[in-house]
Design a protein around this motif. Structure first.
Motif, mmCIF file in Angstrom:
data_model
loop_
_atom_site.group_PDB
_atom_site.id
_atom_site.type_symbol
_atom_site.label_atom_id
_atom_site.label_comp_id
_atom_site.label_asym_id
_atom_site.label_seq_id
_atom_site.Cartn_x
_atom_site.Cartn_y
_atom_site.Cartn_z
ATOM 1 N N VAL A 105 7.874 1.212 4.201
ATOM 2 C CA VAL A 105 6.492 1.677 3.797
ATOM 3 C C VAL A 105 6.491 3.165 4.161
ATOM 4 O O VAL A 105 5.256 3.702 4.155
ATOM 5 C CB VAL A 105 5.278 0.910 4.743
ATOM 6 C CG1 VAL A 105 5.346 -0.645 4.080
ATOM 7 C CG2 VAL A 105 5.502 0.886 6.164
ATOM 8 N N THR A 151 0.143 0.589 -3.970
ATOM 9 C CA THR A 151 0.964 1.687 -4.591
ATOM 10 C C THR A 151 2.094 1.114 -5.467
ATOM 11 O O THR A 151 2.665 1.724 -6.273
ATOM 12 C CB THR A 151 1.827 2.287 -3.533
ATOM 13 O OG1 THR A 151 2.650 1.619 -2.791
ATOM 14 C CG2 THR A 151 0.809 3.211 -2.363
ATOM 15 N N THR A 152 2.388 -0.166 -5.475
ATOM 16 C CA THR A 152 3.234 -0.761 -6.379
ATOM 17 C C THR A 152 2.829 -1.748 -7.429
ATOM 18 O O THR A 152 3.451 -2.251 -8.412
ATOM 19 C CB THR A 152 4.114 -1.607 -5.655
ATOM 20 O OG1 THR A 152 3.620 -2.600 -4.962
ATOM 21 C CG2 THR A 152 5.126 -0.403 -4.588
ATOM 22 N N LYS A 187 1.108 -1.098 0.534
ATOM 23 C CA LYS A 187 2.286 -1.105 -0.344
ATOM 24 C C LYS A 187 2.238 -2.077 -1.692
ATOM 25 O O LYS A 187 2.373 -1.685 -2.923
ATOM 26 C CB LYS A 187 3.491 -1.948 0.269
ATOM 27 C CG LYS A 187 4.795 -1.693 -0.268
ATOM 28 C CD LYS A 187 5.244 -0.307 -0.481
ATOM 29 C CE LYS A 187 6.539 -0.027 -0.725
ATOM 30 N NZ LYS A 187 6.917 1.188 -0.687
ATOM 31 N N ILE A 210 7.736 -6.152 3.411
ATOM 32 C CA ILE A 210 7.848 -4.931 3.955
ATOM 33 C C ILE A 210 8.600 -5.109 5.210
ATOM 34 O O ILE A 210 8.567 -5.964 5.968
ATOM 35 C CB ILE A 210 6.739 -4.058 3.997
ATOM 36 C CG1 ILE A 210 5.626 -4.910 4.907
ATOM 37 C CG2 ILE A 210 6.131 -3.956 2.368
ATOM 38 C CD1 ILE A 210 4.173 -4.235 5.205
ATOM 39 N N TRP A 237 -0.376 -2.755 5.844
ATOM 40 C CA TRP A 237 0.698 -1.828 5.436
ATOM 41 C C TRP A 237 1.193 -2.563 4.168
ATOM 42 O O TRP A 237 1.452 -2.116 3.185
ATOM 43 C CB TRP A 237 1.795 -1.835 6.526
ATOM 44 C CG TRP A 237 1.582 -0.886 7.365
ATOM 45 C CD1 TRP A 237 1.180 -1.213 8.983
ATOM 46 C CD2 TRP A 237 1.541 0.600 7.496
ATOM 47 N NE1 TRP A 237 1.017 0.163 9.404
ATOM 48 C CE2 TRP A 237 1.483 1.157 8.534
ATOM 49 C CE3 TRP A 237 2.025 1.445 6.414
ATOM 50 C CZ2 TRP A 237 1.248 2.587 8.936
ATOM 51 C CZ3 TRP A 237 1.941 2.862 6.400
ATOM 52 C CH2 TRP A 237 1.566 3.290 7.833
ATOM 53 N N ASP A 260 7.022 5.820 2.375
ATOM 54 C CA ASP A 260 6.610 6.768 1.485
ATOM 55 C C ASP A 260 5.298 7.235 1.409
ATOM 56 O O ASP A 260 4.517 6.813 2.075
ATOM 57 C CB ASP A 260 7.097 6.170 -0.128
ATOM 58 C CG ASP A 260 6.036 4.765 -0.378
ATOM 59 O OD1 ASP A 260 5.203 4.961 -0.854
ATOM 60 O OD2 ASP A 260 6.212 3.784 0.461
ATOM 61 N N THR A 304 2.333 5.175 0.010
ATOM 62 C CA THR A 304 1.685 3.897 1.030
ATOM 63 C C THR A 304 1.094 4.745 2.315
ATOM 64 O O THR A 304 0.113 3.748 2.782
ATOM 65 C CB THR A 304 3.024 3.251 1.176
ATOM 66 O OG1 THR A 304 3.656 2.710 0.085
ATOM 67 C CG2 THR A 304 2.663 2.002 2.089
#
Length: 164
Positions: A70, A114-115, A111, A42, A107, A72, A75
């Protein structure tokens, strides 16, 4: 993306296992895995790695695309959940909490949440009584898988073979 690398995986690789002078194959392999959409990190890790003038900083600057945003909404919201959780932890050192929250670690985990990625880190789980806040402990709380670099290399069947 399947794997998100913590800053310490790059740093330890450069300093110990895969120094750029004697094992450029590792760094070439990272590029291939990025191109395949397997391994990345990231932008917060990018900032940590480029806050110097060493060879790793130069490498990161030349490979900035490896470090995704990050920014979005998902995130950002997950980071807030992680930060609230970490602040609520009992018995943790306020300094360690502040240090954890000021770095890329929360962070990276956000991430990964969320992924659906696995976090690659060299940190180890610490006992609940520890005053420290560590990536694997927070990953566990947020149902994020985590492995170390050697497990990553095994899972992705990396081979660094000497030529003639």
């Amino acid at each position: 993306m399947n794997y998100l690398m913590d800053a310490n995986t790059y740093i330890q690789a450069k300093n110990v296992y895969y120094n750029m002078d004697f094992c450029p194959a590792f760094w070439d392999w990272l590029e291939k895995q990025f191109q395949a959409g397997q391994v990345m990190s990231i932008d917060n890790v990018y900032l940590e790695l480029t806050d110097s003038t060493d060879t790793l900083s130069q490498w990161a600057k030349a490979h900035q695309a490896h470090f995704i945003s990050v920014a979005d909404t998902a995130t950002q919201a997950t980071f807030t959940d992680i930060a609230n959780y970490v602040v609520s932890l009992k018995g943790k050192s306020p300094v360690d909490i502040a240090n954890f929250l000021s770095k890329a670690d929360p962070w990276l985990i956000a991430k990964a949440v969320t992924t659906g990625a696995t976090v690659v880190t060299h940190e180890k789980v610490v006992d609940a009584a520890s005053k420290k806040v560590k990536v694997p402990n927070i990953c566990q709380q947020f149902n994020v898988s985590y492995i170390n670099t050697f497990q990553l290399l095994t899972q992705l069947q990396a081979q660094f073979v000497l030529g003639n």
